[in-house]
Design a protein around this motif. Structure first.
Motif, PDB file in Angstrom:
ATOM      1  N   ARG A 149     -18.649  -2.880  10.468  1.00 42.88           N
ATOM      2  CA  ARG A 149     -18.594  -4.311  10.736  1.00 42.88           C
ATOM      3  C   ARG A 149     -17.582  -4.956   9.806  1.00 42.88           C
ATOM      4  N   VAL A 198     -19.242  -3.456   1.407  1.00 38.04           N
ATOM      5  CA  VAL A 198     -20.108  -4.452   0.769  1.00 38.04           C
ATOM      6  C   VAL A 198     -20.061  -4.299  -0.752  1.00 38.04           C
ATOM      7  N   ALA A 199     -20.205  -3.073  -1.226  1.00 44.37           N
ATOM      8  CA  ALA A 199     -20.309  -2.858  -2.669  1.00 44.37           C
ATOM      9  C   ALA A 199     -19.004  -3.204  -3.378  1.00 44.37           C
ATOM     10  N   VAL A 200     -17.868  -2.776  -2.810  1.00 43.47           N
ATOM     11  CA  VAL A 200     -16.589  -3.029  -3.478  1.00 43.47           C
ATOM     12  C   VAL A 200     -16.250  -4.520  -3.431  1.00 43.47           C
ATOM     13  N   LEU A 233     -20.934  -8.549   7.416  1.00 47.43           N
ATOM     14  CA  LEU A 233     -21.778  -7.827   6.458  1.00 47.43           C
ATOM     15  C   LEU A 233     -22.357  -8.773   5.410  1.00 47.43           C
ATOM     16  N   LEU A 291     -18.325  -7.105  -3.174  1.00 47.33           N
ATOM     17  CA  LEU A 291     -19.199  -7.882  -4.043  1.00 47.33           C
ATOM     18  C   LEU A 291     -18.965  -7.540  -5.511  1.00 47.33           C
ATOM     19  N   SER A 292     -18.541  -6.308  -5.798  1.00 47.59           N
ATOM     20  CA  SER A 292     -18.152  -5.989  -7.173  1.00 47.59           C
ATOM     21  C   SER A 292     -16.992  -6.882  -7.601  1.00 47.59           C
ATOM     22  N   LEU A 342     -11.005   5.295   1.210  1.00 48.38           N
ATOM     23  CA  LEU A 342     -11.090   6.750   1.088  1.00 48.38           C
ATOM     24  C   LEU A 342     -12.506   7.204   0.732  1.00 48.38           C
ATOM     25  N   LEU A 343     -13.332   6.267   0.271  1.00 52.33           N
ATOM     26  CA  LEU A 343     -14.711   6.622  -0.088  1.00 52.33           C
ATOM     27  C   LEU A 343     -15.536   6.820   1.176  1.00 52.33           C
ATOM     28  N   ASN A 344     -16.472   7.767   1.122  1.00 53.53           N
ATOM     29  CA  ASN A 344     -17.196   8.152   2.327  1.00 53.53           C
ATOM     30  C   ASN A 344     -18.600   7.585   2.436  1.00 53.53           C
ATOM     31  N   GLY A 345     -19.142   7.086   1.347  1.00 56.80           N
ATOM     32  CA  GLY A 345     -20.552   6.688   1.349  1.00 56.80           C
ATOM     33  C   GLY A 345     -20.818   5.492   2.217  1.00 56.80           C
ATOM     34  N   ARG A 346     -22.081   5.205   2.365  1.00 60.68           N
ATOM     35  CA  ARG A 346     -22.545   4.047   3.108  1.00 60.68           C
ATOM     36  C   ARG A 346     -22.348   2.790   2.267  1.00 60.68           C
ATOM     37  N   GLY A 347     -21.969   1.680   2.908  1.00 61.92           N
ATOM     38  CA  GLY A 347     -21.949   0.397   2.212  1.00 61.92           C
ATOM     39  C   GLY A 347     -20.812   0.222   1.224  1.00 61.92           C
ATOM     40  N   VAL A 348     -19.723   0.979   1.378  1.00 60.80           N
ATOM     41  CA  VAL A 348     -18.606   0.874   0.434  1.00 60.80           C
ATOM     42  C   VAL A 348     -17.989  -0.518   0.482  1.00 60.80           C
TER      43      VAL A 348
END
Lengths: 418, 418
Positions: free
Chosen positions: A282, A236-238, A287, A240-241, A228-234
């Motif tokens: 991707r 990858v970030a989620v 990624l 790797l978190s 549901l998040l719109n930003g770039r790189g969600v």
């Protein structure tokens, strides 16, 4: 220096290490060896390069930010290897892989302990256990890569080897957790007791099983929310978190951070990312790949940098290295006994389990970072012997595996069938 | 702690910072602001969170490996921004962009110096110069992103703004090099002299121009050779080696490492990678993106973490922040005077140049790392004022740019025409 910028020192080192990794990797590939071997050797050459007694690049081996960046590389690699399998696939590989895995962990551990006790009678039982542990885990990455290079990644032998390698990675990590936890207990003054090892083993198992069970339940929900998040790189970030958070949790309860990173990779499946992929992003593996391409070679070059060739000058270390190499190879041949299925090339299974690669180095790295009575559990000379064992087991596998598969005269048809 | 593993501490912090970045970014996007704004604010909240006087996450702001990882993020961002332009495009943007860029650097620099001299009469000229420098560089990333969001990225205003932003990034970086070089000379006991500034400016220009000229000549050859390598991740490793090597070289001659990273991005063009792309690999921009998705948010969250809201309690800092915001906005309106082409929305050009974003923060970060007579050039309270200036200039741009473009009643046709 005009700028008092710690970043500048690190980027100079990273530029050098990346180039050395690529050149070393290329030379390895040219002589039909895995690239990782060339990266290790490039690091060894850089670290031991010396002009009139001055080793210009040796300082890189002790730079803390570079150590952390390399450590992130190890986490990303285990995460990536975990991504290649699913919890479901691990449950499906069945009895054969489980038997192969257990034999492939028990015998090398026992033989490693025996060799260590024989050649280093003065060392504590913890050192013997640690050396045994470094011999347990087959390198999933190297094995998979070699089978792929040989066009045999869908053969029954490949399935058994990869399944077993995944299981014995987990078993090896549990052993690492138990052994290093026992050392920490001893360092804290708690006496050595079978009870403490059992408790730590149980904690490790509870963490791994718990992370897998909770992860399998929670991962799809986590990524439904994340989509549901719109930003770039969600993605990858989620992802790797999650990887970093599990690595941190593992470390908090006394396990190596890589246990958590591997568990995070196992619980994540392509299905969880369908919302991302269907909107044109991707896949997670694609990624993670460039991140891994940047960080993982830093880990292997740093491992090479830390290998003190001078340590080999002392006879004891070379003797240890030779003995470790022999038991590393022989120990994994016990795996063949686990193959009960008829028509399977048992020799190829035993050989395919030989390479220790990154996991053995990571274990040795953990041992080098643990101290007992002020002395590192894995000292520089023992560390170098382990690195030599990793180099040789990595080096012998591709030609030996090729030979064993060709010897059994497998036709291309029989590979495709399964 | 069982494991004395510096990696574990860092990964715990990274997991938290990545999640905070994504949540902050999401909230910013939901209120139609750039994600970077939310990342900064998330960092500010984390850093200033306090339970009974204990700020649990403040320690992250002073962890050296995290600082280095964030610094790599800043390098990757500038490299990525550099990749979006080519040296050829920079030469083509012509007189209009050059005029806009020069006006957009000179006036904010002078106004920033004046405000600093007015509100901090006791500070040295170096501090005034540094504050002037933080006001010079338009954030290419934020501007481009806002124009894209508004569907106006092919308008004549967009071309002029982006061309000018690229040029004034370079001009700003030269100013940063000159100012921080002069400070280093002063710290080393060399007296302040126009000659030393001129020499440093010349060095900076020679480096940037030299890197570009040599880079344009050498890059195609470098990648022709690299395309002969067979290993995985060659494109990522070789490109980032170049980026890191130029960053290190820049730092060696007294420039900020980001100057080298930006120059590396500028000289690399898609054409150089055709051998890689034609054999099925992703383009460099696609490969750098996940790395940037991992590292860049760490930089912005860390910048936020370092913002001490307590510093705003002192009246001076808020006064400075307010004055900087006013001159940051007014200063860039001079850019409109550089637009001599008829029919171009001059107001939109002036507004489009307002956001300072990452580059201003990087400048302030460099200033915070430089000391003169044992005192940081940019102290915590000044740093917070700069962060507030960046936040406000970033915040006002999207609605103001939207308003100015709609006010001129641009039809969709007129956007497509150019």
């Amino acid at each position: 220096m005009v700028h008092v910028d710690p970043v500048a020192v690190v980027v100079g080192g990273l530029a050098l290490m990346l180039l050395a990794a690529k050149l070393g990797g290329e030379l390895a590939i040219r002589v039909k060896q895995p690239a990782v071997l060339g990266e290790l050797i490039a690091g060894i050459l850089l670290g031991n390069l010396s002009f009139g007694g001055v080793a210009p690049f040796h300082a890189l081996a002790e730079n803390e930010p570079i150590e952390v960046i390399a450590g992130l590389g190890a986490l990303i690699l285990l995460f990536e290897v975990g991504l290649e399998s699913t919890v479901g696939q691990m449950l499906k590989v069945g009895l054969t892989s489980l038997l192969v895995a257990i034999l492939g962990v028990v015998l090398p551990f026992a033989l490693g302990w025996a060799v260590s006790a024989w050649l280093m009678p003065g060392a504590s039982a913890y050192v013997h256990a640690f050396i045994g542990a470094t011999l347990t885990a087959t390198s999933v990455g190297i094995t998979a890569r070699v089978l792929q290079d040989l066009g045999a990644s869908r053969s029954p032998e490949a399935r058994i080897i990869l399944g077993a390698a995944v299981i014995d990675d987990v078993l090896g990590l549990v052993i690492l957790g138990a052994v290093s936890g026992a050392i920490a207990a001893a360092a804290a003054g708690t006496p050595f007791s079978a009870w403490s090892v059992a408790r730590i083993t149980a904690t490790a198992l509870v963490f791994v099983v718990g992370a897998l069970v909770i992860g399998v339940y929670a991962a799809p929900r986590l990524f439904s929310v994340a989509s549901l998040l719109n930003g770039r790189g969600v993605l990858v970030a989620v992802s790797l978190s999650l990887c970093f958070a599990l690595a941190w949790t593992a470390s908090l309860i006394g396990l190596a951070p890589i246990v958590g990173a591997f568990a995070a990779g196992l619980v994540l499946e392509d299905m969880h990312f369908k919302d991302f992929v269907s909107r044109g992003e991707r896949s997670l593996e694609e990624l993670i790949r460039p991140i891994s391409d940047l960080l993982v070679p830093i880990f292997f070059v740093l491992m090479g940098l830390r290998t003190d060739l001078g340590a080999f000058a002392s006879g004891g270390s070379l003797e240890l290295a030779a003995a470790l190499i022999v038991v590393a190879i022989i120990g994994k041949q016990a795996c063949a006994l686990g193959v009960t299925k008829p028509g399977v090339n048992r020799l190829a299974v035993g050989i395919g389990m030989i390479p220790r690669g990154e996991v053995g180095l990571i274990f040795a790295g953990v041992g080098a970072g643990l101290t007992l009575d002020g002395v590192p559990v894995i000292g520089p000379s023992t560390f170098s012997a382990v690195v030599l064992m990793v180099i040789v087991t990595t080096l012998v596998t591709p030609p030996a595996l090729k030979w064993s598969l060709e010897r059994a005269n497998m036709s291309p048809r029989s590979k495709v069938q399964l």
